[in-house]
Design a protein around this motif. Structure first.
Motif, PDB file in Angstrom:
ATOM      1  N   ASP A   1       0.826  -1.205   0.000  1.00 39.31           N
ATOM      2  CA  ASP A   1       0.000   0.000   0.000  1.00 39.31           C
ATOM      3  C   ASP A   1       0.865   1.262   0.000  1.00 39.31           C
ATOM      4  O   ASP A   1       0.605   2.217  -0.747  1.00 39.31           O
ATOM      5  CB  ASP A   1      -0.946   0.023   1.199  1.00 39.31           C
ATOM      6  CG  ASP A   1      -2.035  -1.045   1.119  1.00 39.31           C
ATOM      7  OD1 ASP A   1      -2.244  -1.615   0.021  1.00 39.31           O
ATOM      8  OD2 ASP A   1      -2.666  -1.306   2.162  1.00 39.31           O
ATOM      9  N   LEU A   2       1.912   1.281   0.833  1.00 35.33           N
ATOM     10  CA  LEU A   2       2.814   2.441   0.899  1.00 35.33           C
ATOM     11  C   LEU A   2       3.529   2.650  -0.429  1.00 35.33           C
ATOM     12  O   LEU A   2       3.669   3.785  -0.898  1.00 35.33           O
ATOM     13  CB  LEU A   2       3.840   2.256   2.030  1.00 35.33           C
ATOM     14  CG  LEU A   2       3.306   2.312   3.454  1.00 35.33           C
ATOM     15  CD1 LEU A   2       4.343   1.769   4.440  1.00 35.33           C
ATOM     16  CD2 LEU A   2       2.906   3.730   3.814  1.00 35.33           C
ATOM     17  N   VAL A   3       3.992   1.570  -1.025  1.00 35.17           N
ATOM     18  CA  VAL A   3       4.711   1.651  -2.305  1.00 35.17           C
ATOM     19  C   VAL A   3       3.790   2.204  -3.383  1.00 35.17           C
ATOM     20  O   VAL A   3       4.174   3.085  -4.166  1.00 35.17           O
ATOM     21  CB  VAL A   3       5.268   0.265  -2.698  1.00 35.17           C
ATOM     22  CG1 VAL A   3       5.759   0.251  -4.135  1.00 35.17           C
ATOM     23  CG2 VAL A   3       6.381  -0.151  -1.738  1.00 35.17           C
ATOM     24  N   SER A   4       2.574   1.708  -3.423  1.00 37.43           N
ATOM     25  CA  SER A   4       1.600   2.178  -4.405  1.00 37.43           C
ATOM     26  C   SER A   4       1.316   3.667  -4.241  1.00 37.43           C
ATOM     27  O   SER A   4       1.239   4.412  -5.234  1.00 37.43           O
ATOM     28  CB  SER A   4       0.307   1.375  -4.270  1.00 37.43           C
ATOM     29  OG  SER A   4      -0.668   1.840  -5.159  1.00 37.43           O
ATOM     30  N   GLU A   5       1.189   4.118  -2.997  1.00 39.59           N
ATOM     31  CA  GLU A   5       0.959   5.540  -2.732  1.00 39.59           C
ATOM     32  C   GLU A   5       2.090   6.410  -3.266  1.00 39.59           C
ATOM     33  O   GLU A   5       1.879   7.563  -3.618  1.00 39.59           O
ATOM     34  CB  GLU A   5       0.820   5.784  -1.221  1.00 39.59           C
ATOM     35  CG  GLU A   5      -0.453   5.269  -0.610  1.00 39.59           C
ATOM     36  CD  GLU A   5      -0.441   5.344   0.913  1.00 39.59           C
ATOM     37  OE1 GLU A   5       0.512   5.915   1.491  1.00 39.59           O
ATOM     38  OE2 GLU A   5      -1.385   4.820   1.526  1.00 39.59           O
ATOM     39  N   ARG A   6       3.292   5.857  -3.310  1.00 35.29           N
ATOM     40  CA  ARG A   6       4.464   6.610  -3.770  1.00 35.29           C
ATOM     41  C   ARG A   6       4.682   6.472  -5.277  1.00 35.29           C
ATOM     42  O   ARG A   6       5.661   6.968  -5.822  1.00 35.29           O
ATOM     43  CB  ARG A   6       5.697   6.174  -2.991  1.00 35.29           C
ATOM     44  CG  ARG A   6       5.675   6.731  -1.558  1.00 35.29           C
ATOM     45  CD  ARG A   6       6.573   5.932  -0.631  1.00 35.29           C
ATOM     46  NE  ARG A   6       6.641   6.470   0.715  1.00 35.29           N
ATOM     47  CZ  ARG A   6       5.695   6.330   1.638  1.00 35.29           C
ATOM     48  NH1 ARG A   6       4.566   5.711   1.356  1.00 35.29           N
ATOM     49  NH2 ARG A   6       5.863   6.825   2.856  1.00 35.29           N
ATOM     50  N   GLY A   7       3.766   5.746  -5.960  1.00 38.58           N
ATOM     51  CA  GLY A   7       3.839   5.635  -7.411  1.00 38.58           C
ATOM     52  C   GLY A   7       4.806   4.577  -7.926  1.00 38.58           C
ATOM     53  O   GLY A   7       5.219   4.620  -9.079  1.00 38.58           O
ATOM     54  N   PHE A   8       5.148   3.613  -7.085  1.00 46.04           N
ATOM     55  CA  PHE A   8       6.041   2.537  -7.488  1.00 46.04           C
ATOM     56  C   PHE A   8       5.283   1.218  -7.461  1.00 46.04           C
ATOM     57  O   PHE A   8       4.124   1.159  -7.070  1.00 46.04           O
ATOM     58  CB  PHE A   8       7.266   2.482  -6.566  1.00 46.04           C
ATOM     59  CG  PHE A   8       8.241   3.606  -6.806  1.00 46.04           C
ATOM     60  CD1 PHE A   8       9.404   3.405  -7.525  1.00 46.04           C
ATOM     61  CD2 PHE A   8       7.975   4.884  -6.324  1.00 46.04           C
ATOM     62  CE1 PHE A   8      10.281   4.443  -7.761  1.00 46.04           C
ATOM     63  CE2 PHE A   8       8.850   5.931  -6.546  1.00 46.04           C
ATOM     64  CZ  PHE A   8      10.003   5.714  -7.267  1.00 46.04           C
ATOM     65  N   THR A   9       5.943   0.146  -7.875  1.00 41.47           N
ATOM     66  CA  THR A   9       5.350  -1.184  -7.934  1.00 41.47           C
ATOM     67  C   THR A   9       6.093  -2.093  -6.970  1.00 41.47           C
ATOM     68  O   THR A   9       7.298  -1.945  -6.780  1.00 41.47           O
ATOM     69  CB  THR A   9       5.465  -1.757  -9.367  1.00 41.47           C
ATOM     70  OG1 THR A   9       4.826  -0.852 -10.267  1.00 41.47           O
ATOM     71  CG2 THR A   9       4.810  -3.109  -9.487  1.00 41.47           C
ATOM     72  N   SER A  10       5.372  -3.044  -6.398  1.00 41.20           N
ATOM     73  CA  SER A  10       6.012  -3.998  -5.501  1.00 41.20           C
ATOM     74  C   SER A  10       5.399  -5.372  -5.695  1.00 41.20           C
ATOM     75  O   SER A  10       4.259  -5.506  -6.140  1.00 41.20           O
ATOM     76  CB  SER A  10       5.863  -3.552  -4.050  1.00 41.20           C
ATOM     77  OG  SER A  10       4.498  -3.486  -3.686  1.00 41.20           O
TER      78      SER A  10
END
Length: 171
Positions: A146-155
């Motif tokens: 969720d945090l990664v997505s909020e920052r515009g990256f993929t995980s």
């Protein structure tokens, strides 16, 4: 639905969509167990039961946060959460996904995870192809995703068992 889909990873029956009433019952069973545990440890704590996102959440707080400091360590919270889940499962016959928070430990861990994600994103922005985080629980990996997505990256999660971890890449 096949029997395989109706069981969790430990081969215990699970409810894919428990009702609010079932989750509240899980919370009550868990709270009773935790109250007894705190009494045995001679610790004071106030319990709050909440139901959200298809899970029962149990929070233990105290006016004297020092009372809960030993129990609020991530390893202890994780172990106690597993014990409480087993108690609930023993009482109602199905796997529980309840979340336990002691003395704000979940908020503190989420802040730590945010720092890990920020550092990983910084490495990628400096030219790294990806950044792997240390192994963590499925709940923590969900928070990281969720945090990664909020920052515009993929995980994505990689690895198996205790080695399962999150790898972050550019979108």
């Amino acid at each position: 639905m096949s029997d395989v889909l109706d069981r969790d990873a430990t081969d215990q029956p699970r409810r894919d969509n428990p009702t609010v009433e079932q989750l509240e019952e899980e919370g009550e069973i868990a709270a009773d167990y935790i109250e007894e545990f705190l009494d045995i440890c001679d610790l004071d704590g106030d319990l709050e039961i909440d139901v959200r996102n298809g899970r029962a959440y149990i929070s233990v707080t105290s006016d004297e946060q020092d009372d809960l400091s030993v129990l609020a360590k991530p390893e202890v919270v994780g172990a106690l959460q597993e014990l409480v889940r087993l108690v609930v499962q023993n009482n109602n016959g199905s796997f529980s996904r309840l979340i336990l928070d002691i003395g704000g430990s979940r908020d503190a861990r989420q802040a730590e995870l945010a720092q890990l994600v920020d550092a990983a994103v910084a490495r990628i922005e400096e030219g790294a192809a990806d950044a792997a985080l240390p192994p963590m629980s499925s709940y923590e990996r969900k928070l990281v995703h969720d945090l990664v997505s909020e920052r515009g990256f993929t995980s994505e999660s990689q690895g198996e068992g205790r080695d399962r971890h999150t790898v972050i890449t550019r979108s």
